[in-house]
Design a protein around this motif. Structure first.
Motif, mmCIF file in Angstrom:
data_model
loop_
_atom_site.group_PDB
_atom_site.id
_atom_site.type_symbol
_atom_site.label_atom_id
_atom_site.label_comp_id
_atom_site.label_asym_id
_atom_site.label_seq_id
_atom_site.Cartn_x
_atom_site.Cartn_y
_atom_site.Cartn_z
ATOM 1 N N ALA A 96 -20.680 9.599 1.207
ATOM 2 C CA ALA A 96 -19.367 9.091 0.798
ATOM 3 C C ALA A 96 -18.438 8.930 2.002
ATOM 4 C CB ALA A 96 -18.741 10.036 -0.229
ATOM 5 N N GLY A 97 -18.489 9.881 2.944
ATOM 6 C CA GLY A 97 -17.663 9.776 4.149
ATOM 7 C C GLY A 97 -18.040 8.569 4.990
ATOM 8 N N VAL A 98 -19.345 8.308 5.085
ATOM 9 C CA VAL A 98 -19.809 7.122 5.819
ATOM 10 C C VAL A 98 -19.311 5.855 5.135
ATOM 11 C CG1 VAL A 98 -21.863 5.776 6.414
ATOM 12 C CG2 VAL A 98 -21.822 8.231 6.845
ATOM 13 N N LEU A 99 -19.367 5.808 3.806
ATOM 14 C CA LEU A 99 -18.908 4.629 3.073
ATOM 15 C C LEU A 99 -17.403 4.430 3.215
ATOM 16 C CD1 LEU A 99 -20.987 4.635 -0.247
ATOM 17 C CD2 LEU A 99 -21.395 3.408 1.896
ATOM 18 N N GLN A 100 -16.645 5.531 3.232
ATOM 19 C CA GLN A 100 -15.202 5.402 3.427
ATOM 20 C C GLN A 100 -14.896 4.851 4.814
ATOM 21 O OE1 GLN A 100 -12.772 5.663 1.321
ATOM 22 N NE2 GLN A 100 -11.083 5.425 2.774
ATOM 23 N N ASP A 101 -15.622 5.331 5.810
ATOM 24 C CA ASP A 101 -15.445 4.827 7.162
ATOM 25 C C ASP A 101 -15.848 3.359 7.232
ATOM 26 O OD1 ASP A 101 -14.798 5.847 9.967
ATOM 27 O OD2 ASP A 101 -16.720 4.867 10.339
ATOM 28 N N LEU A 102 -16.952 3.022 6.552
ATOM 29 C CA LEU A 102 -17.406 1.633 6.502
ATOM 30 C C LEU A 102 -16.388 0.754 5.798
ATOM 31 C CD1 LEU A 102 -19.805 -0.357 6.997
ATOM 32 C CD2 LEU A 102 -20.585 0.240 4.694
ATOM 33 N N LYS A 103 -15.810 1.285 4.720
ATOM 34 C CA LYS A 103 -14.803 0.533 3.972
ATOM 35 C C LYS A 103 -13.616 0.188 4.863
ATOM 36 C CE LYS A 103 -11.463 1.076 0.206
ATOM 37 N NZ LYS A 103 -11.029 1.901 -0.942
ATOM 38 N N GLN A 104 -13.129 1.156 5.621
ATOM 39 C CA GLN A 104 -11.998 0.914 6.510
ATOM 40 C C GLN A 104 -12.337 -0.143 7.566
ATOM 41 O OE1 GLN A 104 -11.168 4.838 8.003
ATOM 42 N NE2 GLN A 104 -10.223 5.537 6.108
ATOM 43 N N ARG A 148 -12.668 -3.682 5.949
ATOM 44 C CA ARG A 148 -11.368 -4.274 5.634
ATOM 45 C C ARG A 148 -10.754 -4.907 6.889
ATOM 46 N NH1 ARG A 148 -8.755 -3.415 0.701
ATOM 47 N NH2 ARG A 148 -10.417 -3.443 -0.862
ATOM 48 N N LYS A 149 -10.901 -4.217 8.022
ATOM 49 C CA LYS A 149 -10.394 -4.775 9.283
ATOM 50 C C LYS A 149 -11.154 -6.047 9.649
ATOM 51 C CE LYS A 149 -9.175 -0.181 11.058
ATOM 52 N NZ LYS A 149 -9.526 0.869 12.058
ATOM 53 N N VAL A 150 -12.483 -6.006 9.461
ATOM 54 C CA VAL A 150 -13.307 -7.182 9.759
ATOM 55 C C VAL A 150 -12.926 -8.335 8.843
ATOM 56 C CG1 VAL A 150 -15.659 -8.102 9.668
ATOM 57 C CG2 VAL A 150 -15.241 -5.870 10.701
ATOM 58 N N ALA A 151 -12.695 -8.052 7.570
ATOM 59 C CA ALA A 151 -12.344 -9.108 6.622
ATOM 60 C C ALA A 151 -11.027 -9.778 7.006
ATOM 61 C CB ALA A 151 -12.257 -8.530 5.204
ATOM 62 N N ALA A 175 -9.811 -9.907 10.063
ATOM 63 C CA ALA A 175 -10.124 -10.697 11.257
ATOM 64 C C ALA A 175 -10.848 -11.982 10.882
ATOM 65 C CB ALA A 175 -10.975 -9.863 12.225
ATOM 66 N N ASN A 176 -11.699 -11.918 9.852
ATOM 67 C CA ASN A 176 -12.424 -13.107 9.401
ATOM 68 C C ASN A 176 -11.482 -14.174 8.865
ATOM 69 O OD1 ASN A 176 -14.885 -12.076 10.098
ATOM 70 N ND2 ASN A 176 -15.506 -11.528 8.021
ATOM 71 N N ILE A 177 -10.425 -13.749 8.186
ATOM 72 C CA ILE A 177 -9.456 -14.717 7.670
ATOM 73 C C ILE A 177 -8.804 -15.468 8.829
ATOM 74 C CG2 ILE A 177 -7.264 -14.952 6.453
ATOM 75 C CD1 ILE A 177 -8.112 -12.578 4.708
ATOM 76 N N ILE A 178 -8.433 -14.733 9.870
ATOM 77 C CA ILE A 178 -7.852 -15.374 11.060
ATOM 78 C C ILE A 178 -8.869 -16.310 11.697
ATOM 79 C CG2 ILE A 178 -6.877 -14.942 13.353
ATOM 80 C CD1 ILE A 178 -5.912 -12.225 12.281
ATOM 81 N N MET A 179 -10.140 -15.840 11.784
ATOM 82 C CA MET A 179 -11.186 -16.671 12.367
ATOM 83 C C MET A 179 -11.430 -17.929 11.533
ATOM 84 S SD MET A 179 -13.362 -17.117 14.798
ATOM 85 C CE MET A 179 -13.399 -15.515 15.617
ATOM 86 N N LEU A 180 -11.350 -17.793 10.213
ATOM 87 C CA LEU A 180 -11.547 -18.958 9.347
ATOM 88 C C LEU A 180 -10.506 -20.038 9.615
ATOM 89 C CD1 LEU A 180 -12.528 -17.473 5.865
ATOM 90 C CD2 LEU A 180 -13.799 -19.195 7.153
ATOM 91 N N VAL A 181 -9.260 -19.612 9.766
ATOM 92 C CA VAL A 181 -8.193 -20.578 10.064
ATOM 93 C C VAL A 181 -8.492 -21.300 11.375
ATOM 94 C CG1 VAL A 181 -5.740 -20.828 10.601
ATOM 95 C CG2 VAL A 181 -6.465 -19.266 8.777
ATOM 96 N N PHE A 182 -8.922 -20.538 12.396
ATOM 97 C CA PHE A 182 -9.258 -21.129 13.695
ATOM 98 C C PHE A 182 -10.442 -22.081 13.574
ATOM 99 C CE2 PHE A 182 -11.943 -20.881 17.521
ATOM 100 C CZ PHE A 182 -11.079 -21.410 18.466
ATOM 101 N N LEU A 183 -11.490 -21.670 12.851
ATOM 102 C CA LEU A 183 -12.686 -22.503 12.719
ATOM 103 C C LEU A 183 -12.399 -23.784 11.947
ATOM 104 C CD1 LEU A 183 -15.496 -19.874 12.017
ATOM 105 C CD2 LEU A 183 -15.101 -21.158 14.124
ATOM 106 N N ILE A 184 -11.597 -23.679 10.896
ATOM 107 C CA ILE A 184 -11.267 -24.876 10.116
ATOM 108 C C ILE A 184 -10.474 -25.866 10.967
ATOM 109 C CG2 ILE A 184 -9.905 -25.716 8.158
ATOM 110 C CD1 ILE A 184 -10.699 -23.130 6.690
ATOM 111 N N ALA A 185 -9.537 -25.341 11.769
ATOM 112 C CA ALA A 185 -8.771 -26.218 12.664
ATOM 113 C C ALA A 185 -9.699 -26.860 13.700
ATOM 114 C CB ALA A 185 -7.670 -25.423 13.347
ATOM 115 N N THR A 186 -10.603 -26.066 14.276
ATOM 116 C CA THR A 186 -11.548 -26.589 15.263
ATOM 117 C C THR A 186 -12.471 -27.620 14.635
ATOM 118 O OG1 THR A 186 -11.509 -24.467 16.440
ATOM 119 C CG2 THR A 186 -13.320 -25.957 16.940
ATOM 120 N N TYR A 187 -12.934 -27.345 13.414
ATOM 121 C CA TYR A 187 -13.811 -28.273 12.699
ATOM 122 C C TYR A 187 -13.102 -29.602 12.450
ATOM 123 C CZ TYR A 187 -16.786 -30.120 8.969
ATOM 124 O OH TYR A 187 -17.600 -30.916 8.203
ATOM 125 N N SER A 188 -11.836 -29.533 12.062
ATOM 126 C CA SER A 188 -11.068 -30.756 11.799
ATOM 127 C C SER A 188 -10.926 -31.593 13.068
ATOM 128 C CB SER A 188 -9.682 -30.399 11.249
ATOM 129 O OG SER A 188 -9.795 -29.655 10.054
#
Length: 281
Positions: free
Chosen positions: A222-230, A233-236, A238-251
């Motif tokens: 459970a402690g490992v999963l809580q650490d993984l969860k945190q 969430r940070k990665v997710a 960061a992914n939203i920011i990356m998605l905005v960048f990738l969509i702009a680059t793709y356009s």
């Protein structure tokens, strides 16, 4: 050369340069470290760096050298990458939505229960081969060694400590088990054992051995999963920011591809019938 071609080329030149240290880190890990955790990471890092390098080269040549077939491949890979990143971000938020620590009276840390987390995550840590790898990482990383410090020498100091989820779940027995504190990594079982031993299997799994501690406990999972969860969430986020960048680059890349076709760029998709035009975005 159109503005979009210049921008696409510049962006891909930057990612090409950034991919070189990524590959270098992967090779360094392969040569310098032999632990299970690092061996698990080294090849994904190397493959990620090579993938970024290859895609950047395709985008750079496609935009600056007007090689339309390479630019088409680049745009196709970018589209797939955006789609996968979007799906992963939604998945990361979904599987980490459940689970939270239990606040304990008079203690600076929380305790965690495996049943509070998503079924998918529980299946992962309950897989014996998967958990053996994690345990090797915990042992190799000596995650509990930091508790052998003067500031944790008494029970009152230890109870006030802001332990991480992994330290709380893996480096001490559950509080309900009633173990007697000797030091932060040494706990003595009371005689006779309290009724909690019959209710919580983790109570009988605690060991003072530095390679075991509570690594076999469900509280550790459970402690490992809580650490993984945190972390997820940070990665997710960061992914939203990356998605905005990738969509702009793709356009921008799509505009560059359109310029290549109109200007008769090389490759299978030159579209020369449109005639040459200059200074297009």
């Amino acid at each position: 050369m159109g503005c979009s071609n210049v921008l696409t080329g510049v962006l891909n030149f930057v990612t090409l340069v950034l991919s070189i240290p990524v590959v270098g880190v992967g090779i360094w890990l392969a040569k310098q470290h032999n632990t299970v955790c690092v061996r698990f990471l080294q090849w994904p890092i190397i493959l990620l760096g090579v993938f970024i390098l290859a895609v950047s080269v395709a985008g750079l040549l496609g935009a600056w050298c007007r090689v339309s077939c390479l630019l088409w491949v680049y745009l196709f890979v970018m589209f797939v990458l955006i789609l996968l990143l979007f799906v992963f971000t939604i998945f990361a938020f979904a599987v980490t939505n459940a689970g939270a620590g239990q606040v304990l009276s008079g203690k600076g840390y929380k305790e965690y229960r495996l049943g509070d987390y998503s079924t998918w995550l529980q299946r992962k840590v309950n897989n014996p081969s998967y958990w053996e790898t994690i345990k090797s990482c915990l042992s190799d990383g000596k995650v509990c060694n930091s508790l052998d410090a003067p500031q944790y020498s008494t029970i009152s100091q230890f109870n006030a400590a802001p332990l991480s989820p992994i330290q709380s779940g893996c480096c001490k027995p559950p509080s309900s088990c009633g173990y007697t504190f000797i030091n932060a990594t040494n706990w003595q079982e009371t005689t006779p054992p309290p009724s909690a031993f019959a209710k919580d299997p983790d109570c009988a799994l605690w060991s003072n051995a530095p390679t075991e501690f509570c690594f076999n406990c469900t509280s550790c999972k459970a402690g490992v999963l809580q650490d993984l969860k945190q972390d997820w969430r940070k990665v997710a986020i960061a992914n939203i920011i990356m998605l905005v960048f990738l969509i702009a680059t793709y356009s921008i890349g799509c505009c560059a591809f359109r310029n290549n076709r109109r200007d008769g760029g090389g490759g299978f998709f030159n579209g020369g019938r449109y005639g040459k035009q200059s200074h297009k975005f």
